[in-house]
Design a protein around this motif. Sequence first.
Motif, PDB file in Angstrom:
ATOM      1  N   THR A   1      90.236 -83.712  59.747  1.00 28.87           N
ATOM      2  CA  THR A   1      90.827 -84.312  60.944  1.00 28.87           C
ATOM      3  C   THR A   1      91.174 -83.230  61.961  1.00 28.87           C
ATOM      4  N   ALA A   2      91.775 -82.148  61.500  1.00 24.61           N
ATOM      5  CA  ALA A   2      92.131 -81.037  62.390  1.00 24.61           C
ATOM      6  C   ALA A   2      90.878 -80.414  63.004  1.00 24.61           C
ATOM      7  N   ARG A   3      89.841 -80.267  62.200  1.00 23.52           N
ATOM      8  CA  ARG A   3      88.583 -79.677  62.696  1.00 23.52           C
ATOM      9  C   ARG A   3      87.986 -80.552  63.793  1.00 23.52           C
ATOM     10  N   VAL A   4      87.917 -81.848  63.568  1.00 23.08           N
ATOM     11  CA  VAL A   4      87.351 -82.776  64.554  1.00 23.08           C
ATOM     12  C   VAL A   4      88.204 -82.799  65.816  1.00 23.08           C
TER      13      VAL A   4
ATOM     14  N   ASP B   1     103.047 -81.316  66.916  1.00 25.03           N
ATOM     15  CA  ASP B   1     103.469 -79.948  66.611  1.00 25.03           C
ATOM     16  C   ASP B   1     104.947 -79.738  66.917  1.00 25.03           C
ATOM     17  N   VAL B   2     105.419 -80.269  68.030  1.00 24.93           N
ATOM     18  CA  VAL B   2     106.811 -80.075  68.442  1.00 24.93           C
ATOM     19  C   VAL B   2     107.755 -80.985  67.666  1.00 24.93           C
ATOM     20  N   LEU B   3     107.424 -82.260  67.588  1.00 23.59           N
ATOM     21  CA  LEU B   3     108.337 -83.220  66.971  1.00 23.59           C
ATOM     22  C   LEU B   3     108.459 -83.027  65.470  1.00 23.59           C
ATOM     23  N   GLU B   4     107.440 -82.515  64.854  1.00 26.33           N
ATOM     24  CA  GLU B   4     107.523 -82.268  63.409  1.00 26.33           C
ATOM     25  C   GLU B   4     108.678 -81.329  63.090  1.00 26.33           C
TER      26      GLU B   4
ATOM     27  N   LYS C   1      91.458 -77.345  73.917  1.00 29.37           N
ATOM     28  CA  LYS C   1      92.723 -76.895  74.493  1.00 29.37           C
ATOM     29  C   LYS C   1      93.894 -77.735  73.987  1.00 29.37           C
ATOM     30  N   GLY C   2      93.618 -78.669  73.085  1.00 23.79           N
ATOM     31  CA  GLY C   2      94.657 -79.562  72.595  1.00 23.79           C
ATOM     32  C   GLY C   2      94.837 -80.726  73.558  1.00 23.79           C
ATOM     33  N   ASN C   3      95.749 -81.623  73.230  1.00 21.38           N
ATOM     34  CA  ASN C   3      96.100 -82.721  74.125  1.00 21.38           C
ATOM     35  C   ASN C   3      97.564 -83.074  73.895  1.00 21.38           C
ATOM     36  N   LEU C   4      98.048 -84.024  74.642  1.00 22.44           N
ATOM     37  CA  LEU C   4      99.463 -84.383  74.579  1.00 22.44           C
ATOM     38  C   LEU C   4      99.881 -84.787  73.172  1.00 22.44           C
ATOM     39  N   TYR C   5      99.063 -85.585  72.500  1.00 22.16           N
ATOM     40  CA  TYR C   5      99.439 -86.096  71.180  1.00 22.16           C
ATOM     41  C   TYR C   5      99.444 -85.003  70.122  1.00 22.16           C
ATOM     42  N   MET C   6      98.522 -84.087  70.215  1.00 21.92           N
ATOM     43  CA  MET C   6      98.504 -82.959  69.284  1.00 21.92           C
ATOM     44  C   MET C   6      99.733 -82.083  69.511  1.00 21.92           C
TER      45      MET C   6
END
Length: 52
Positions: free
Chosen positions: A15-18, A34-37, A25-30
């Motif tokens: 999942t991380a690879r895909v 990362d932050v909320l965890e 560059k990532g997106n808002l949900y990614m």
Amino acid sequence: MSLKPQPMAPVPQETARVARAAYPKGNLYMQMRDVLESIYTDEAFQDLFPKE
């Protein structure tokens, strides 16, 4: 209902690879995961649930 604190499960490698392939560059949900965890842990809410 009682809360049994558990760590957040890691994102599966495939999942991380895909996700990195789709959004290099990532997106808002990614970024939110990362932050909320690190902010919202089960332990922070433990007192809101009964012990049993």
